[in-house]
Design an enzyme around this catalytic site. Sequence first.
Site, mmCIF file in Angstrom:
data_model
loop_
_atom_site.group_PDB
_atom_site.id
_atom_site.type_symbol
_atom_site.label_atom_id
_atom_site.label_comp_id
_atom_site.label_asym_id
_atom_site.label_seq_id
_atom_site.Cartn_x
_atom_site.Cartn_y
_atom_site.Cartn_z
ATOM 1 N N VAL A 143 47.989 33.607 40.190
ATOM 2 C CA VAL A 143 47.686 34.704 39.434
ATOM 3 C C VAL A 143 46.226 34.316 39.390
ATOM 4 C CG1 VAL A 143 47.581 35.339 36.882
ATOM 5 C CG2 VAL A 143 49.771 33.955 37.379
ATOM 6 N N LYS A 144 46.012 35.549 39.815
ATOM 7 C CA LYS A 144 44.537 36.271 40.044
ATOM 8 C C LYS A 144 44.212 36.936 38.697
ATOM 9 C CE LYS A 144 41.740 38.565 44.688
ATOM 10 N NZ LYS A 144 41.870 39.057 45.262
ATOM 11 N N LEU A 145 42.870 36.454 37.942
ATOM 12 C CA LEU A 145 41.680 36.519 37.460
ATOM 13 C C LEU A 145 40.536 36.620 37.977
ATOM 14 C CD1 LEU A 145 43.323 34.324 34.306
ATOM 15 C CD2 LEU A 145 44.143 36.628 35.137
#
Length: 220
Positions: free
Chosen positions: A82-84
Amino acid sequence: MKIFIDTANLDMIREINSWGILDGVTTNPSLIAKENTDTPTRVREIAKIVDGPISAECMATDWEQMVTEGEKLAAIHPNINVKLPMCVDSLKATKILADKGIRVNMTLIFSSSQALLAAKAGARYVSPFIGRLDDIGAHGTDTLAEILQILRNYDQLSDTEVIAASIRNPTHVLEAAELGCDIATIPYNILKLMVSHPKTDEGIAKFKAGNQYIIGIIPK
């Protein structure tokens, strides 16, 4: 150094994967929008091509929604991380997601302090944008070197891998490799440039011409 491709284009991913050098893929909403699709659909398609980490970015801006969206993205395939974007809410979300065993790629890193906090929160990857740092007169690989040194100082941060991002030229890749960076995520056109050299092209042209003479295609 592991090599990722920074794109959401399936043809580009297939081609680079066929070279035998591809370890993973990073995407973002802008790249996916160019392909006229959505993130869940595209990362499912990518996962059928590449057996490695695939970054899928959340659109949410508050930590509770980041957690919810992140859980949904991570459930698509075991290779999804998951890219944040780096911010306070992302740090909160990263801690929760990491505790659930969900890998987070903290992106939009422009300083060593940001990378340190992301790693402390449990990010599996941190992505310093070295090209964009160069754009504002900084030396992006100096920041990259500092981040690598800081994270290597502490055993409890050793699981966090550093992704050299915002790669603008082959020199960025070589500098990252010289520093021992874990990963570089590289645009398609830069990967193509890395293969080429004028003297290599010259040598291949001479080789082909010599072979033509040998097999009689061109009379002496």
